[in-house]
Design a protein around this motif. Structure first.
Motif, PDB file in Angstrom:
ATOM      1  N   GLU A  78      37.998  42.377  37.630  1.00 39.52           N
ATOM      2  CA  GLU A  78      38.194  41.385  38.678  1.00 39.52           C
ATOM      3  C   GLU A  78      37.270  41.573  39.874  1.00 39.52           C
ATOM      4  O   GLU A  78      37.301  40.776  40.815  1.00 39.52           O
ATOM      5  N   PHE A  79      36.420  42.589  39.835  1.00 40.23           N
ATOM      6  CA  PHE A  79      35.594  42.906  40.997  1.00 40.23           C
ATOM      7  C   PHE A  79      34.293  42.108  40.963  1.00 40.23           C
ATOM      8  O   PHE A  79      33.189  42.662  40.861  1.00 40.23           O
ATOM      9  N   VAL A  80      34.422  40.802  41.032  1.00 38.28           N
ATOM     10  CA  VAL A  80      33.276  39.906  40.907  1.00 38.28           C
ATOM     11  C   VAL A  80      33.408  38.801  41.953  1.00 38.28           C
ATOM     12  O   VAL A  80      34.516  38.466  42.389  1.00 38.28           O
ATOM     13  N   ASN A  81      32.274  38.244  42.348  1.00 30.21           N
ATOM     14  CA  ASN A  81      32.257  37.141  43.307  1.00 30.21           C
ATOM     15  C   ASN A  81      32.567  35.849  42.561  1.00 30.21           C
ATOM     16  O   ASN A  81      31.676  35.183  42.045  1.00 30.21           O
ATOM     17  N   GLY A  82      33.849  35.510  42.497  1.00 31.04           N
ATOM     18  CA  GLY A  82      34.267  34.347  41.719  1.00 31.04           C
ATOM     19  C   GLY A  82      33.731  33.040  42.266  1.00 31.04           C
ATOM     20  O   GLY A  82      33.348  32.148  41.500  1.00 31.04           O
ATOM     21  N   ASP A  83      33.675  32.898  43.582  1.00 31.82           N
ATOM     22  CA  ASP A  83      33.183  31.659  44.184  1.00 31.82           C
ATOM     23  C   ASP A  83      31.727  31.415  43.799  1.00 31.82           C
ATOM     24  O   ASP A  83      31.344  30.302  43.410  1.00 31.82           O
ATOM     25  N   VAL A 250      40.267  37.202  26.277  1.00 35.20           N
ATOM     26  CA  VAL A 250      41.335  38.200  26.279  1.00 35.20           C
ATOM     27  C   VAL A 250      41.632  38.616  27.711  1.00 35.20           C
ATOM     28  O   VAL A 250      40.717  38.842  28.506  1.00 35.20           O
ATOM     29  N   PHE A 251      42.893  38.685  28.053  1.00 38.35           N
ATOM     30  CA  PHE A 251      43.315  39.314  29.304  1.00 38.35           C
ATOM     31  C   PHE A 251      44.446  40.272  28.972  1.00 38.35           C
ATOM     32  O   PHE A 251      44.999  40.260  27.868  1.00 38.35           O
ATOM     33  N   GLY A 252      44.777  41.131  29.930  1.00 43.43           N
ATOM     34  CA  GLY A 252      45.788  42.143  29.666  1.00 43.43           C
ATOM     35  C   GLY A 252      46.915  42.122  30.674  1.00 43.43           C
ATOM     36  O   GLY A 252      46.775  41.631  31.795  1.00 43.43           O
ATOM     37  N   ILE A 253      48.048  42.648  30.262  1.00 43.11           N
ATOM     38  CA  ILE A 253      49.212  42.807  31.129  1.00 43.11           C
ATOM     39  C   ILE A 253      49.739  44.225  30.932  1.00 43.11           C
ATOM     40  O   ILE A 253      49.848  44.701  29.795  1.00 43.11           O
ATOM     41  N   GLU A 254      50.056  44.895  32.035  1.00 45.00           N
ATOM     42  CA  GLU A 254      50.655  46.219  31.968  1.00 45.00           C
ATOM     43  C   GLU A 254      52.102  46.155  32.435  1.00 45.00           C
ATOM     44  O   GLU A 254      52.456  45.325  33.288  1.00 45.00           O
ATOM     45  N   PHE A 269      45.218  41.744  34.306  1.00 43.29           N
ATOM     46  CA  PHE A 269      43.785  41.990  34.498  1.00 43.29           C
ATOM     47  C   PHE A 269      42.971  41.177  33.499  1.00 43.29           C
ATOM     48  O   PHE A 269      43.423  40.909  32.386  1.00 43.29           O
ATOM     49  N   PRO A 270      41.770  40.737  33.898  1.00 45.48           N
ATOM     50  CA  PRO A 270      40.919  39.960  32.993  1.00 45.48           C
ATOM     51  C   PRO A 270      40.162  40.853  32.020  1.00 45.48           C
ATOM     52  O   PRO A 270      39.831  42.001  32.334  1.00 45.48           O
ATOM     53  N   GLY A 271      39.894  40.324  30.832  1.00 45.26           N
ATOM     54  CA  GLY A 271      39.053  41.024  29.872  1.00 45.26           C
ATOM     55  C   GLY A 271      39.770  42.121  29.109  1.00 45.26           C
ATOM     56  O   GLY A 271      40.871  42.545  29.467  1.00 45.26           O
ATOM     57  N   PRO A 272      39.146  42.623  28.044  1.00 43.53           N
ATOM     58  CA  PRO A 272      39.682  43.785  27.328  1.00 43.53           C
ATOM     59  C   PRO A 272      39.662  45.006  28.239  1.00 43.53           C
ATOM     60  O   PRO A 272      38.818  45.138  29.118  1.00 43.53           O
ATOM     61  N   GLN A 273      40.613  45.924  28.022  1.00 42.97           N
ATOM     62  CA  GLN A 273      40.737  47.104  28.861  1.00 42.97           C
ATOM     63  C   GLN A 273      40.742  48.372  28.003  1.00 42.97           C
ATOM     64  O   GLN A 273      40.925  48.313  26.791  1.00 42.97           O
ATOM     65  N   PRO A 274      40.532  49.563  28.629  1.00 45.78           N
ATOM     66  CA  PRO A 274      40.405  50.804  27.855  1.00 45.78           C
ATOM     67  C   PRO A 274      41.541  51.075  26.878  1.00 45.78           C
ATOM     68  O   PRO A 274      41.314  51.547  25.764  1.00 45.78           O
ATOM     69  N   SER A 275      42.789  50.786  27.280  1.00 50.22           N
ATOM     70  CA  SER A 275      43.906  51.078  26.378  1.00 50.22           C
ATOM     71  C   SER A 275      43.859  50.228  25.111  1.00 50.22           C
ATOM     72  O   SER A 275      44.459  50.594  24.092  1.00 50.22           O
ATOM     73  N   GLY A 276      43.129  49.117  25.152  1.00 50.13           N
ATOM     74  CA  GLY A 276      43.005  48.274  23.970  1.00 50.13           C
ATOM     75  C   GLY A 276      42.118  48.848  22.886  1.00 50.13           C
ATOM     76  O   GLY A 276      42.035  48.294  21.790  1.00 50.13           O
TER      77      GLY A 276
END
Length: 368
Positions: A78-83, A250-254, A269-276
């Motif tokens: 999520e650390f991106v300039n979305g605008d 793909v997005f994730g939920i913890e 969180f957006p995108g695949p994550q390490p636990s995946g």
């Protein structure tokens, strides 16, 4: 559903690190060319890139360079300039859109989003002034944790409050930025689930149980240790959130779970994550492939657990022990990463949970 894009197209990945590396390697296996935008020349993600671009994911000029040379763009966190990203790309070029960033970049807005969906979350309060801390403690109670509203500041900026004496220490933090106070659970069981969305189709992956120590992932387990009712609730929550999000990929939920099996949504969180990473060896399909298929308009395969397994991330401190096990464990599935990945690799061990735990603990280094 995203428009169908054939192999040979150029994929842009915003953000570096291990997940960008994994995503880039999967993209190349699917026949895509890969351009990675990462902040450091030595970023591990460049090992999977046909073309490296050095720049910050918040830099509009760097994002413009990426948009000029790519057919499809995705971001790994999520650390991106979305605008800026929305302004510089077309809907075809950015199938995931940026709506999910409004939810995931701000801890307070994330809580509000989950509240609107009637999700079960831990008690929380927004904290802006030192006076707010006292009021928040009255509703949240002790123990509680203060986290910056802006997620990019990480764990180092958080403060655990266990007693009224800790409240005074919080005043210094609030002089610099607003926070969210959240109830603190001691050693909850933690789960994560990856969700693939393509148009109206929502594919919920098998839940994963995660074990952390000092905010570092130590093990991921599939199938998750949870009864059927817990697994069903995780799936239900995932489907509700997916339907609300305007998103492709793909997005994730913890989740947190207490000893009495009360389930709380921890974060999105957006995108695949390490636990995946455990999904590929246990189901035969990686979260990265599902993410790319959704972006490219390719059909999504059904994903089911084919064999139970445990995945251990390998860090530098594990190197000697990992080499020992690599030499004597032919059935253990090792994978190693280029330098700079944060982890040196991973190992997947398959079989009955009790027997796997016994084998892992018998190493006298790794523990489950």
């Amino acid at each position: 559903m995203s428009q169908f894009i054939q192999p040979g197209a150029v994929l842009g990945i915003v953000g570096g690190g291990l997940e960008a590396y994994r995503l880039g390697m999967t993209a190349r296996q699917l026949g895509l060319k890969v351009v990675v935008l990462a902040p450091d020349e030595g970023d591990v993600a460049f090992a999977a890139a046909d073309m490296p671009l050095v720049g910050a994911s918040t830099d509009a000029a760097a994002l413009a360079r990426l948009a000029e040379v790519t057919a499809v763009i995705t971001y790994v966190d999520e650390f991106v300039n979305g605008d800026a990203l929305a302004e510089l790309t077309t809907a075809r070029q950015l199938p995931s859109g940026v709506d999910i960033l409004a939810v995931t970049q701000d801890r307070y807005l994330e809580k509000v989003f989950l509240d609107d969906l009637n999700m079960n979350t831990l008690p929380y309060a927004q904290v802006v002034t030192p006076q707010d801390v006292t009021k928040a403690v009255e509703s949240v109670g002790f123990p509680a944790i203060l986290k910056p509203i802006q997620k990019s500041l990480g764990h180092d900026a958080a403060l655990l409050l266990k007693s009224p004496q800790d409240v005074q220490a919080a005043a210094g933090l609030l002089a610099t930025r607003p926070y969210v106070m959240e109830a603190w659970l001691d050693q909850p069981t933690e789960f994560a689930v990856a969700v693939a969305k393509s148009g109206d189709l929502v594919q919920v992956m098998p839940p994963v149980q995660n074990v952390f120590a000092q905010h570092q992932l130590k093990a991921s387990l599939v199938p998750a240790v949870a009864d059927a009712a817990v697994a069903q609730e995780i799936t239900r929550v995932a489907q509700v959130i997916a339907k609300r999000l305007a998103y492709a990929g793909v997005f994730g939920i913890e989740f947190f779970m207490t000893a009495n099996q009360t389930l709380y949504v921890k974060r999105v969180f957006p995108g695949p994550q390490p636990s995946g990473a455990i999904l590929a060896p246990t189901t035969g399909t990686s979260a990265e492939e599902l993410h790319l298929r959704a972006l490219l308009g390719w059909p999504l395969p059904a994903v089911n657990v084919l064999r139970p397994g445990v995945l251990l991330p390998l860090y530098e401190a594990d190197r000697a022990a990992a080499m020992t096990q690599l030499a004597i464990k032919p059935a253990w599935q090792f994978r190693f990463y280029p330098a700079g990945a944060g982890a040196i690799g991973q190992v997947a061990v398959f079989g009955d949970r009790a027997l796997v735990a016994q084998a892992i603990n018998a190493t006298d280094h790794f523990h489950l």
